[in-house]
Scaffold this motif. Sequence first.
Motif, PDB file in Angstrom:
ATOM      1  N   ALA A   1       0.854  -1.189   0.000  1.00 54.30           N
ATOM      2  CA  ALA A   1       0.000   0.000   0.000  1.00 54.30           C
ATOM      3  C   ALA A   1       0.893   1.244   0.000  1.00 54.30           C
ATOM      4  O   ALA A   1       1.864   1.328   0.764  1.00 54.30           O
ATOM      5  CB  ALA A   1      -0.895   0.004   1.226  1.00 54.30           C
ATOM      6  N   GLY A   2       0.566   2.163  -0.865  1.00 52.61           N
ATOM      7  CA  GLY A   2       1.380   3.388  -0.987  1.00 52.61           C
ATOM      8  C   GLY A   2       0.686   4.580  -0.351  1.00 52.61           C
ATOM      9  O   GLY A   2      -0.460   4.878  -0.678  1.00 52.61           O
TER      10      GLY A   2
ATOM     11  N   LEU B   1     -10.616  -4.702  -7.311  1.00 53.59           N
ATOM     12  CA  LEU B   1     -10.466  -5.121  -5.907  1.00 53.59           C
ATOM     13  C   LEU B   1      -9.237  -4.467  -5.275  1.00 53.59           C
ATOM     14  O   LEU B   1      -9.256  -4.114  -4.089  1.00 53.59           O
ATOM     15  CB  LEU B   1     -10.348  -6.648  -5.827  1.00 53.59           C
ATOM     16  CG  LEU B   1     -11.608  -7.423  -6.224  1.00 53.59           C
ATOM     17  CD1 LEU B   1     -11.321  -8.912  -6.294  1.00 53.59           C
ATOM     18  CD2 LEU B   1     -12.757  -7.156  -5.250  1.00 53.59           C
ATOM     19  N   SER B   2      -8.167  -4.307  -6.057  1.00 49.55           N
ATOM     20  CA  SER B   2      -6.964  -3.676  -5.493  1.00 49.55           C
ATOM     21  C   SER B   2      -7.266  -2.232  -5.107  1.00 49.55           C
ATOM     22  O   SER B   2      -6.761  -1.727  -4.100  1.00 49.55           O
ATOM     23  CB  SER B   2      -5.804  -3.741  -6.484  1.00 49.55           C
ATOM     24  OG  SER B   2      -5.964  -2.784  -7.502  1.00 49.55           O
ATOM     25  N   GLN B   3      -8.124  -1.583  -5.900  1.00 49.32           N
ATOM     26  CA  GLN B   3      -8.506  -0.206  -5.555  1.00 49.32           C
ATOM     27  C   GLN B   3      -9.319  -0.184  -4.263  1.00 49.32           C
ATOM     28  O   GLN B   3      -9.131   0.681  -3.404  1.00 49.32           O
ATOM     29  CB  GLN B   3      -9.321   0.416  -6.695  1.00 49.32           C
ATOM     30  CG  GLN B   3      -8.483   0.687  -7.942  1.00 49.32           C
ATOM     31  CD  GLN B   3      -9.327   0.940  -9.182  1.00 49.32           C
ATOM     32  OE1 GLN B   3     -10.554   0.890  -9.136  1.00 49.32           O
ATOM     33  NE2 GLN B   3      -8.669   1.198 -10.289  1.00 49.32           N
TER      34      GLN B   3
ATOM     35  N   ARG C   1       0.444  -1.602  -5.198  1.00 44.83           N
ATOM     36  CA  ARG C   1       1.260  -2.332  -6.187  1.00 44.83           C
ATOM     37  C   ARG C   1       1.454  -3.758  -5.673  1.00 44.83           C
ATOM     38  O   ARG C   1       1.266  -4.032  -4.487  1.00 44.83           O
ATOM     39  CB  ARG C   1       2.595  -1.629  -6.437  1.00 44.83           C
ATOM     40  CG  ARG C   1       3.554  -1.660  -5.289  1.00 44.83           C
ATOM     41  CD  ARG C   1       4.847  -0.912  -5.614  1.00 44.83           C
ATOM     42  NE  ARG C   1       5.780  -1.013  -4.503  1.00 44.83           N
ATOM     43  CZ  ARG C   1       6.880  -0.307  -4.397  1.00 44.83           C
ATOM     44  NH1 ARG C   1       7.207   0.568  -5.310  1.00 44.83           N
ATOM     45  NH2 ARG C   1       7.690  -0.456  -3.361  1.00 44.83           N
ATOM     46  N   ASN C   2       1.860  -4.633  -6.584  1.00 48.85           N
ATOM     47  CA  ASN C   2       2.061  -6.050  -6.271  1.00 48.85           C
ATOM     48  C   ASN C   2       0.849  -6.648  -5.566  1.00 48.85           C
ATOM     49  O   ASN C   2       0.991  -7.391  -4.596  1.00 48.85           O
ATOM     50  CB  ASN C   2       3.320  -6.238  -5.411  1.00 48.85           C
ATOM     51  CG  ASN C   2       4.571  -5.801  -6.148  1.00 48.85           C
ATOM     52  OD1 ASN C   2       4.633  -5.886  -7.373  1.00 48.85           O
ATOM     53  ND2 ASN C   2       5.557  -5.304  -5.418  1.00 48.85           N
ATOM     54  N   PHE C   3      -0.336  -6.320  -6.073  1.00 47.29           N
ATOM     55  CA  PHE C   3      -1.565  -6.848  -5.474  1.00 47.29           C
ATOM     56  C   PHE C   3      -1.741  -8.301  -5.894  1.00 47.29           C
ATOM     57  O   PHE C   3      -1.574  -8.651  -7.060  1.00 47.29           O
ATOM     58  CB  PHE C   3      -2.756  -6.014  -5.951  1.00 47.29           C
ATOM     59  CG  PHE C   3      -4.085  -6.490  -5.425  1.00 47.29           C
ATOM     60  CD1 PHE C   3      -4.505  -6.147  -4.152  1.00 47.29           C
ATOM     61  CD2 PHE C   3      -4.907  -7.291  -6.204  1.00 47.29           C
ATOM     62  CE1 PHE C   3      -5.729  -6.580  -3.668  1.00 47.29           C
ATOM     63  CE2 PHE C   3      -6.132  -7.720  -5.735  1.00 47.29           C
ATOM     64  CZ  PHE C   3      -6.543  -7.366  -4.457  1.00 47.29           C
ATOM     65  N   SER C   4      -2.059  -9.158  -4.950  1.00 45.41           N
ATOM     66  CA  SER C   4      -2.398 -10.539  -5.289  1.00 45.41           C
ATOM     67  C   SER C   4      -3.569 -10.956  -4.417  1.00 45.41           C
ATOM     68  O   SER C   4      -3.738 -10.462  -3.293  1.00 45.41           O
ATOM     69  CB  SER C   4      -1.204 -11.463  -5.085  1.00 45.41           C
ATOM     70  OG  SER C   4      -0.878 -11.529  -3.725  1.00 45.41           O
TER      71      SER C   4
END
Lengths: 371, 434
Positions: free
Chosen positions: A128-129, A230-232, A244-247
């Motif tokens: 998370a940024g 979903l990452s959002q 970034r690097n969402f899994s």
Amino acid sequence: MMVQQVTPLKIIEEGQRLWDSDRQPAGCTHCHRTFLAHDSHIDSSCPLCRIGHLEPQALQINPAEPERMLPFRIKTEHLRSIFTQFSSGVWIKPEDFTTENLFQRTQKIYWPLWLVDSDVKGQWQMEAGFDYQVESSKEYFQDSQWRSRKIVEDRIRWEPRLGGIKYHVDNVPVPALEEHQNRQQMTGAYRLENAGPFHLDQSNDALIEAPDLPPTDAWPLAKPQVNKKLSQVCAEASGAQHSRNFSITAKYQNLNWTQFLLPMYTSYYQDDEGTPQILVINGETGEIQGPRLASQKRGWRIAAIIGGIAAVLLLLALLGFLISPIFPPASILAVFSGIFGFTAGIGALIPAIWPSQWNRKNQSPVIIKRD
Amino acid sequence: MTEHPNHETQITIEGFEQVDSLVSSVTVYAPKSKPSEEEQSRVYDCPNCGATTAYDVAGGGVACEHCGYISPVKSKTLGKIADEFEFTLETISQAERGWGIKRQGLHCNACGAELSLPQGVISTSCPYCASNQVNLTTSLEVFIQPRFLIPFKITIEQTHQLSKTWLGKGWFHPDELSASSVIRRFSGIYLPFWTFDANVTAHWKAQVGYQKTVRHYNASQKRWETRTKIEWRWENGTVPINIDDHLVTGSSSQHISHKILEQIYPYQMKDLTAYHPDYLAGWQAQAYETTLTDAWETGKQAIREAAKEACYQDIPTSHVRNFSMTADFADESWRYILLPVYLAAYKFEDKTYQIMVNGQTGLVAGQKPVAWWKIWLAIGAFLLPGLILGLIGLPLLLVGGAGILPIGAGIILFGIGIVLSIMLYNKARQSEAK
């Protein structure tokens, strides 16, 4: 384990009416693209290839009733100026390549995207940024004095986050056509956020292109889009501004497929060989794309006329030189005729060469964005 | 990850803890934050006999003087890899509270120093002024917490020997100095320091002068001559400078002599250790009085001067004019650390002097009283040869021209004597200066 529930494929019979309207499935006899057409469209030329014509036919994929649509923001009356701008750059055009022809041959089309809904349940992790600011400085030394200037820089702090999710993802747009990527390149980008609910009456005068990519084949393309959404959501849940690097390891259930219709116009002109050259206009932004060809035939014709004039002038010059010993003033006529004849002869080469040069430079379709 | 029976996702991951989620259907886990300082608060009692324990330098742990119990400090030596912190706007405006162990603030009524002392101590000698008039204060300011320190490596006993050796050095101090009571008054204290890192890119521009030999015709002498001329050219250059662990004291100069402190530098940052309250058990520690922003301003001034110096060194000649430069700071970071110092303040002939010993390396520096009669004697000795030669030369000058030589030599010797005298006087003043 991932579970997919895809709406079963249905075959729509030839002549079967859809969505409580008079639209029926029709396909192109040449390019085999399929449309949902009114009766008035049957037997007309295919708007996407302009070679075949539309005939009633069955559909292998059920075109679920659209849920959302992007209305035509570019009205028909705007098209004349778009076509004029598009064709004005070509010096020696094919005779068929006129603003009026293009305007008269315009066809409204809605082309499809799938809209996927899904219930997602699983575990996720990502970096998370978080935005933050740091203070830096720049020091100046001049005239034996130091001056200091503070500089604030934006940075992102990345931290690991993970968790669980039970979320309903709604209306994720994914390709519904095999040639989606090509189509997207032709039309340019759409602002999907301007879309509204689908109204059948808003699409009355347009052909609706039917999906040819079944949901089972579209799902591998849809899944990354769903995961992006979903990452959002997970970034928002974490209070982060970036991810970034969402899994994710999840079950995707209750998949629901509807359609999202995007507006475009097509038109065409015929080149020297009579081959239709298709132009595509984004119905929302007015961006136009298509081949912009010059006419080699017309080029030869103009070159021949100028060459003929040159030949006559050169003959006159020759004649003048021959009679100048008898009639000296004829030498003046001979000189001028010679100069003009020679210049015209050289000039005749330009229209002969220019079209092929132009067409070589403009092999790929030209894109003109609208301000 | 394990799933809870009621379908609420429960995650058990080592090192992570659940945090607030801004979306109701999403649970969020973040790396566990360090336990708050209140949780770390502790009282140092011996588990065997109940007596008060303190950090023992020789033993390297918290030890009991009564029963010999010793517990090693559970902390890692990090050295240069110790975390550095950015100058975030948040950091600049905020400060963390707490020391990790219960300590109390003491205010010296004599010199105004703020001290942090172990709980239970109600009076002590102020390490700065040797005053015993010390009273408990109610609270200290809000502090950024120190994250790293260098533990004491030198024992109190070693400081005795080191300071005795140091006090014995130098001929112009009182003979009885090394036998004074200084040795009995040393106290170990962790002093606050800020360390700064930065990458500085310095761009300079100046007119640089190059010496050139020029031939010209001298009409009056009727011959060719050479002379040196300086040719000026505009030039510019770029110098990258890496600043690593630039040290700025966090103590106020009102309470501690920065001049003496800088004489016991350097500290070896390879011994930098993660802060642990055990190291402070039974020792004094001072919180910073110079804030991060003030210390960074001080550090920046020193760094930009270093950058200027580096730019001058980049210029191939010593002839420079219209010099200007910019220093772009990047990747600035800081640490707040505690460094070990032994301090002693002592009185000699009604004057107070400070002495410091580097608690890591044993380097000693400080004020030393001066036996001024030795200085005046030495100055007299420096000036006398010149005066004598002058006195010899004067009558000889009256008799004949032979006096010119001793007078000339006398003037030279007198000049040298004055220079040496000034140097000696300054050194003596420096020795007593704070």
